[in-house]
Design an enzyme around this catalytic site. Structure first.
Site, PDB file in Angstrom:
ATOM      1  N   HIS A  42       0.840  -1.194   0.000  1.00  0.00           N
ATOM      2  CA  HIS A  42       0.000   0.000   0.000  1.00  0.00           C
ATOM      3  C   HIS A  42       0.877   1.247   0.000  1.00  0.00           C
ATOM      4  O   HIS A  42       1.820   1.363   0.795  1.00  0.00           O
ATOM      5  CB  HIS A  42      -0.926  -0.006   1.217  1.00  0.00           C
ATOM      6  CG  HIS A  42      -2.018  -1.013   1.103  1.00  0.00           C
ATOM      7  ND1 HIS A  42      -1.797  -2.303   0.693  1.00  0.00           N
ATOM      8  CD2 HIS A  42      -3.346  -0.933   1.356  1.00  0.00           C
ATOM      9  CE1 HIS A  42      -2.938  -2.962   0.688  1.00  0.00           C
ATOM     10  NE2 HIS A  42      -3.897  -2.159   1.086  1.00  0.00           N
ATOM     11  N   LYS A  53     -13.422   5.400   6.754  1.00  0.00           N
ATOM     12  CA  LYS A  53     -13.843   6.379   5.750  1.00  0.00           C
ATOM     13  C   LYS A  53     -15.360   6.408   5.650  1.00  0.00           C
ATOM     14  O   LYS A  53     -15.965   7.452   5.402  1.00  0.00           O
ATOM     15  CB  LYS A  53     -13.212   6.038   4.391  1.00  0.00           C
ATOM     16  CG  LYS A  53     -13.495   7.074   3.292  1.00  0.00           C
ATOM     17  CD  LYS A  53     -12.526   6.920   2.136  1.00  0.00           C
ATOM     18  CE  LYS A  53     -12.796   5.689   1.325  1.00  0.00           C
ATOM     19  NZ  LYS A  53     -14.005   5.823   0.465  1.00  0.00           N
TER      20      LYS A  53
END
Length: 898
Positions: free
Chosen positions: A136, A565
């Protein structure tokens, strides 16, 4: 204790930071010039004075206006290097190490509860602890920068021993100065986008330089502490080369390359160790009794050297080396780095290699007190073979469920089984997929034409099956399903595995066999809530129950990034806790061990923070000695960059798992119920506030994209994956990493705290809240992470980014809401924890953060100015480079920002 004028205690700077900062200043003066040095020092001292409250910010000249573009680039590099060296110094001083975070301390703590070493040994006999490295994109530093940093760490270790020279005779201070000078003149930014192969090569250096030597050393330590030899329960996993979710550049060739390169690294390491052992084991039959088993091994080696006729251990090692060299040729198709003059038959498996090594060890143990075989290089090599096999690290596969659905639909259509699979409801899909899983007949045919997507996915599972044949079944054991929302999502993966023979239907009344486990990843708040029902329905299928019973465990992955999120920090954290707890009885009813895989990022907004505290804060009964955790981006270098730091962090993960599994519950059932009710209320209020701001406020998406450097971050060459899942600019489609990273750069860090303040303020029973914060490990850990984020955020600096927002009236209105939310969170946290200021009870972390703040503020101010010029259309390449350098520098200073 001395205090600064703002009431905070003065920073007790550690001597390593002073020493390295002085050398950095000397390097800047020598290579950047006296003028740059003086400018840098002026800006630094002015910022430090402001941070200490010695002068008002409006009175002190920052010195930034006097910098030319060239000076700006040099200045930013200087501050970035200071932060990198400060990180190194703190790692060396154990700032990140937590008290009691080692296995010896965990054993003492368990003993105090009446839990002895026998119970620990029994747990470890079936335990599995795995940090899983992923690609990532939050590591902004080039590998070259990290390499120089690690070399400085090695030289500082020599300095600790009192030495004044390196083994090569070089003055130590001069050697460290030279490494810093090399850092100063090393380009920090990547010019070309990273490819998957680059990511594979980068992660392999951690395995070669750190994990291969560190894990055997850790096991040797634990054997002494436990008084017994545990199996290799701690391993390291890998996603790089197998994670295809949203990354079209990971295909079958990349999967093959990741495993092939890992095999090369593991076998080369074993051969180096064997070569060294051959030199060491000089025992002569004239002076030592040698068992017949070792003599037979020596005689089979083909080593007829007259000089080694009386040295059977050396001859045995020569034969093992020859066989390992043949294995290297067979598995990699290459000549080994140091070929053997002898002929040998390749080993069929790591177990065969281990058997020969154990034969040598048992021979050495047969005389004296066994000291020659109880540890040392041979013991470490045997442990390495057990732990890393011929594959080095288990590689996970991952893909999005939407892809699986399209591929299975096409296979079914082309095979004439079902014309429109996507149109079927869930029960019909399950029934159809179960019929297909009951037969070994493949759906695909090499005579048919398939879409590019379907062909690629079939090639991937075929490559996985081929890898099983080459490296053994441990090379790939998990297939992660992103966006798992139904039972059919899991069955579709088993269908794809069946196409490569990795799922075999039941025969003669037995159970089906699955060589790779389908693992659902539950990410959003809704997914987490649905997880227990999905797994219960999945386990209810007889063929699945048979596979799980045969394996003995099933894994479920829970994602911190998208849930945060989606719902904000506290709702995400509580949702994950509740999902874990609700899954436990589902697994208990099935009779399978539950293995949770925690998809944690570096930033608190993506599950970051102390792993030691986070593991212990898991609901009782959910760890069960089995846990996997993702480690990614900048966290890999921070936690595993050097051998000493890696040992500290791996031991912390292990000790936390022991405590979380075996230690009694710290609160009563009554308190657990009261606290859960309280958390429900907190979560509901926080969720509503977060959703209202992020998804319910008109113009918030534009505000976010203009206030933060999200556009510029998307252009950084820090990973092979795109920043967004689609071409949309919707926040829902943006990956969690750039979402969190962007807010961190602007010093808002909104994903890590927004909504919590509203929840704390609205919570009426303040006594209950204080009790929860004090007595409950779950909330204590969550608030500790939240506190760190608040300490690193700075809404005063963030306000300087406001002029970047086009609609100023709307922008100021949104920012005022954010500022109010921060104040509510700050005040509520202090009240709940009984502190007078942030990090009052964490002096080391407090000092670490406050040391950095004066070095980050000028970087933010320069970044803002460069963003203004870049977005106004200025084309000077130095402006873009300056923005990217500032992003790099701020991320380095904040450490866990992505």
């Amino acid at each position: 204790m001395a205090t600064a004028s703002n009431g905070a205690p003065a920073i007790a700077q550690n001597p390593d930071i002073r020493y390295l900062a002085r050398l950095l200043g000397d390097v800047i003066r020598a290579y950047g010039g006296e003028s740059l040095y003086r400018q840098t020092e002026y800006i630094r001292s002015a910022s430090v004075d402001r941070a200490r409250g010695l002068h008002g910010a409006d009175v002190v000249d920052t010195g930034l206006e006097a910098l030319s573009l060239d000076d700006t680039l040099s200045f930013v590099r200087g501050f970035m290097l200071f932060s990198m060296l400060a990180n190194l110094a703190e790692d060396r001083q154990g700032v990140a190490a937590e008290p009691g975070a080692d296995v010896a301390s965990a054993l003492e703590q368990l003993q105090a509860h009446g839990i002895g070493r026998e119970a620990v040994a029994d747990l470890l006999s079936h335990a599995l602890i795995v940090p899983v490295l992923t690609a990532h994109p939050t590591e902004v530093r080039r590998k070259s920068m990290i390499d120089h940093r690690n070399r400085i760490a090695e030289l500082m270790l020599l300095k600790d021993t009192g030495k004044a020279e390196t083994p090569d005779g070089e003055n130590l201070d001069e050697a460290i100065f030279r490494q810093i000078a090399l850092l100063w003149q090393t380009r920090p930014l990547r010019r070309e986008k990273l490819f998957v192969q680059d990511e594979i090569d980068n992660v392999l250096t951690y395995f070669r330089d750190v994990f291969l030597p560190v894990l055997p050393a850790l096991y040797a330590r634990w054997e002494r502490v436990l008084g017994t030899r545990p199996p290799s329960f701690l391993r390291v996993g890998n996603w790089i080369g197998g994670d295809r979710d949203g990354n079209p550049f990971v295909q079958a060739p990349q999967l093959r390359s990741a495993l092939a390169r890992g095999c090369e690294a593991a076998l080369a390491h074993y051969m180096d160790d064997l070569h060294a052992l051959g030199a060491e084991l000089s025992l002569s039959t004239e002076l030592a009794h040698v068992p017949q088993s070792v003599m037979d091994l020596a005689d089979r080696s083909g080593d007829l050297s007259a000089s080694r006729r009386d040295e059977p251990y050396r001859r045995a090692i020569s034969g093992i080396y020859a066989r390992l060299a043949a294995t290297y040729r067979a598995l990699t198709g290459k000549e080994p780095p140091r070929p053997s003059p002898l002929r040998g038959e390749a080993y069929a498996s790591p177990a065969d290699l281990r058997r020969d090594l154990v034969t040598v060890a048992q021979g050495l143990a047969s005389e004296g007190n066994g000291a020659l075989a109880s540890g040392g290089a041979l013991g470490r090599l045997i442990r390495a073979v057990e732990t890393f096999g011929f594959h080095l690290a288990t590689l996970d596969m991952r893909q999005n469920s939407d892809v699986h659905q399209r591929v299975v639909a096409e296979l079914l259509k082309v095979a004439g089984v079902e014309a429109d699979y996507a149109a079927l409801d869930e029960p019909a899909r399950i029934a159809l997929l179960r019929r297909e899983l009951a037969s070994n007949r493949p759906l695909g045919s090499r005579f048919e034409e398939y879409s590019e997507e379907t062909a690629s996915e079939l090639a991937i599972v075929q490559a996985a099956a081929e890898s099983h044949r080459i490296y053994g079944p441990q090379c790939i054991t998990h297939y992660i399903i992103s966006k798992a929302e139904s039972v059919s999502d899991l069955l579709e993966v088993n269908i794809l595995l069946k196409e490569a023979g990795l799922w075999r239907a039941a025969r003669d009344g037995g159970a089906p066999r699955a060589a790779i486990m389908a693992v659902p990843l539950f990410e959003t708040i809704a997914d987490l809530e649905a997880a227990p029902a999905i797994m219960s329905a999945y386990f209810a299928l007889p063929e699945i129950a048979g596979v799980v019973k045969q394996r003995g465990h099933q894994e479920v992955m829970i994602g911190y990034s998208d849930s945060n999120k989606d719902g904000g920090y506290i709702t995400s954290t509580w949702g994950l806790y509740q999902a874990s707890k609700a899954l436990a009885p589902v697994f208990a009813q099935t009779g399978a061990a539950m293995q949770l895989f925690h998809g944690r990022g570096g930033a608190v907004g993506r599950g970051g923070g102390s792993s030691f505290a986070a593991i212990q804060a898991q609901p009782k009964g959910t760890v069960q000695g089995r846990i996997r955790i993702t480690e990614q981006g900048e966290v890999i270098a921070a936690k595993f960059g050097t051998r000493d730091v890696a040992m500290t962090n791996l031991e912390a993960m292990t000790s936390a798992t022991l405590l979380a599994t075996l230690e009694p519950e710290g609160i009563s059932d009554r308190d657990a119920a009261r606290f859960a009710d309280g958390m429900d209320k907190l979560s509901q209020t926080a969720f509503a506030a977060y959703r209202d701001l992020v998804y319910g406020t008109e113009g918030f998406r534009e505000f976010f994209r203009e206030l933060t450097p999200i556009q510029e971050i998307s252009g950084l060459k820090i990973g092979s994956r795109p920043a967004s899942r689609t071409k949309s600019t919707r926040i829902e489609d943006l990956r969690a990493i750039p979402w969190v990273f962007s807010w961190s750069q602007a010093r808002v860090m909104l994903p890590g705290w927004y909504g919590v303040g509203h929840a704390l303020a609205a919570f009426e029973d303040k006594a209950l809240l204080a009790d929860m914060a004090q007595s409950w490990s779950f909330l204590r850990s969550a608030l500790a992470n939240l506190e760190m984020v608040l300490a690193k955020s700075d809404l005063g600096i963030a306000a300087h980014y406001l002029p970047l927002v086009k609609d100023q009236e709307r922008g100021r209105a949104i920012f005022d809401r954010i500022r109010e939310g921060w104040s509510l969170t700050h005040d509520g946290l202090l009240e709940a924890t009984g502190q007078s200021r942030l990090l009052d009870k964490s002096p080391k972390l407090d000092a670490s953060i406050r040391l950095r703040l004066p070095y980050i503020e000028p970087l933010n101010l320069l970044q803002i100015e460069l963003l203004k010029r870049h977005r106004s259309g200025e084309q000077d390449a130095r402006i873009k480079e300056g923005i990217e350098l500032s992003i790099n520098a701020i991320a380095t200073a904040l450490r866990n920002s992505g």
